[in-house]
Design an enzyme around this catalytic site. Structure first.
Site, PDB file in Angstrom:
ATOM      1  N   ASN A  64       0.809  -1.200   0.000  1.00  0.00           N
ATOM      2  CA  ASN A  64       0.000   0.000   0.000  1.00  0.00           C
ATOM      3  C   ASN A  64       0.844   1.252   0.000  1.00  0.00           C
ATOM      4  OD1 ASN A  64      -0.443   1.965   2.472  1.00  0.00           O
ATOM      5  ND2 ASN A  64       0.160  -0.018   3.315  1.00  0.00           N
ATOM      6  N   CYS A 121       6.610   6.026   8.149  1.00  0.00           N
ATOM      7  CA  CYS A 121       5.825   5.595   7.011  1.00  0.00           C
ATOM      8  C   CYS A 121       6.735   5.490   5.781  1.00  0.00           C
ATOM      9  CB  CYS A 121       4.700   6.597   6.754  1.00  0.00           C
ATOM     10  SG  CYS A 121       3.659   6.117   5.398  1.00  0.00           S
TER      11      CYS A 121
END
Lengths: 295, 247
Positions: A64, A121
């Site tokens: 993702n 992230c």
């Protein structure tokens, strides 16, 4: 159970980035058996994230690159205000530097039971740069800890040479716990269209394929730091939770399994974990580190 | 992701085409796929055939999809989501505008199951009308247009008096306020299923973009029993940031 001052109902926590956008979903996840909730990562200003494709199923999990979409702190705190939960709410925050992260922590602390710092992230350039650098991790965590009136959890990336170095930096900076792992950098190309599938070209891998990577990170961290560890990566059964607890985790976070198994999967995982504990007359707390401490 | 090749392109109305693929995806009526064109983007589209979709050129992705030709390639993640449940011996289908596309597939399956099918279609004007004849293969079709250029003048709900009677099931797809009006007009007398659309980043129950009142349109839907739906139905959605905004 109490992990780093967070009064969890059980060791299962929703991980950041997955579903944690709506007060009605928080309630549904609690009902399904979640012991705590980590929200989507929230920033000062609203963020649209990347356009689809943002999620691609691959062998063993999903890739993702969402791009940290969130409505911004003001709108999100309104959403949180509508929630009435009896499990702890942990707000995940991110920012571009120590000052911004501290401002976010200060702003959200009154509305939650803990904050989780997204330092890692893999598809938001600047963030990964913080999470891979022990000096930056130490200073960002220290600023956040000073601003916080609730426990601070630092979420770590596996995309480093030695995760224990980063874990120690977070501990020195004053984190109350660490969570590991964030997704593992990856990408996929569609050979028929001859193009990367993710709109962001690359992203992060999660799901069953990353479980051994998360296990090893938790195991190594458990030998290097004293603060509690929240294990993340590829959990989809009660047995997987037991495995992470044995490796040194005090609690775990779940995410990708909710896509494949639906929200009902939480109930199956909790029941599996509880059945294991009752059959062996043990507790979550006793399971934690039970194998790690043999070494 | 599955790789598809366009086998046929069928024009349906100005700006509306059906794409048929080289492979039957095993989709059920009401299910959708996340259709992706490299370099353009990806969006959810309902199936209008088990091996096809009907596209109206609106945004960048649907525009690019509707200009595909035979032999062109595209990719899809799907079929995804909860389909219509086909039950009983008579069905009332109510479609508005582009929402008519998945109802074609539903009418076909209801007809195969031996059900008595009646379909009400609402469009803005004559030029927008599509699938009228296709749907007539599976049962009676009644059309309304807002300007009266085809069929009755008015909204689709004005056709209700023409088809009064009892039906075991009702199904609707179209603009959400229209579907809410259909629900209100039926007043709970017939079990009603509605097919919803929301912005989706993932289509797989992970991102939460399509959440409404705790339900995920991608995974709990896109087809819902009208009775399941909360106050957001017909009133609220989430934007790309996840913020709740008026519909």
């Amino acid at each position: 159970m109490n992990v780093a001052g967070i009064p969890l109902k059980n060791p299962l926590i929703l991980c950041s980035g997955v579903l944690g956008i709506s007060s009605a979903l928080f309630a549904r996840l609690e009902k399904a058996g979640m012991g705590g909730i980590v929200t989507k990562s929230i920033s000062l200003r609203p963020t649209e994230g990347y356009p689809p494709p943002t999620v691609v199923p691959v062998a063993g999990g999903v890739l993702n690159a969402m791009g940290l979409p969130n409505p911004g702190v003001d709108a999100f705190l309104e959403e949180v205000g509508e929630a009435s939960l009896s499990i702890p709410l942990i707000i995940s925050v991110f920012g571009t530097d120590a000052k911004e992260v501290a401002a976010m922590v200060d702003r959200v602390s009154p509305y939650c039971d803990a904050v989780e710092l997204n330092l890692s992230c893999p598809h938001a350039g600047g963030l990964l740069a913080i999470g891979q650098n022990p000096c930056l991790v130490r200073s960002v965590v220290a600023s956040a800890a000073r601003a916080a009136t609730v426990p601070v959890v630092a979420k770590l990336t596996p995309n480093v040479t030695d995760i224990t170095e980063i874990g120690k930096a977070a501990e020195e900076g004053g984190a109350d716990a660490v969570s590991a792992i964030n997704t593992v950098r990856g990408m996929a190309i569609d050979i028929h269209q001859a193009y990367p599938v993710l709109s962001n070209v690359s992203g992060g891998l999660s799901g069953p394929a990353v479980k051994p990577i998360g296990m090893k990170c938790v195991w190594d961290l458990a030998g290097a730091i004293e603060i509690p560890i929240i294990g993340i990566g590829g959990i989809s059964s009660g047995g997987d939770v037991v495995e992470y607890l044995m490796a040194g985790a005090s609690a775990v976070e779940l995410g990708t399994c909710l896509g494949s198994g639906g929200i009902e999967q939480v109930t199956a995982i909790r029941d599996g974990l509880d059945a294991w504990c009752s059959a062996r007359h043990t507790t979550y707390e006793a399971l934690s580190r039970s194998v790690r401490d043999k070494f | 992701m599955r790789d598809l090749v366009v086998r046929a392109v069928v024009p349906e109305a100005p700006g509306v085409v059906t794409l048929r693929f080289d492979e039957d995806l095993g989709a059920l009526p009401g299910q959708f796929g996340m259709f992706w064109l490299a370099g353009v983007g990806q969006r959810p589209m309902s199936f209008s055939f088990s091996d096809g979709i009907t596209v109206k050129a609106v945004g960048p992705v649907s525009q690019a999809l509707s200009s595909l030709g035979v032999g062109d390639r595209l990719s899809v993640d799907g079929p995804l989501g909860r389909p219509f449940s086909i039950e009983g011996s008579s069905a009332l289908l109510v479609g508005g505008g582009f929402g008519v596309a998945p109802l074609r597939f539903l009418a076909e399956r209801c007809n195969e199951e031996g059900m008595d099918v009646r379909t009400l279609l609402g469009f803005r004007c004559k030029d927008d009308v599509f699938f009228e004849h296709e749907l007539a293969r599976f049962g009676d079709v009644y059309v309304a247009t807002e300007d009266g250029s085809c069929g009755e003048r008015g909204l689709v709900t004005c056709l209700f008096s023409a088809v009064s009677g009892t039906y075991d099931r009702a199904y609707t797809c179209g603009p959400e306020r229209m579907m809410a009006a259909v629900r209100d007009a039926l007043g709970g007398a017939i079990p009603l299923q509605v097919s919803l659309e929301r912005y989706m980043k993932c289509g797989r129950g992970l991102c939460g973009s399509c959440e409404m009142d705790g339900l995920l349109v991608c995974k709990d839907g896109p087809v819902f029993d009208a009775a399941q739906l909360g106050p957001s139905f017909g009133t609220a959605k989430r934007d790309k940031t996840g913020r709740r905004v008026p519909l």
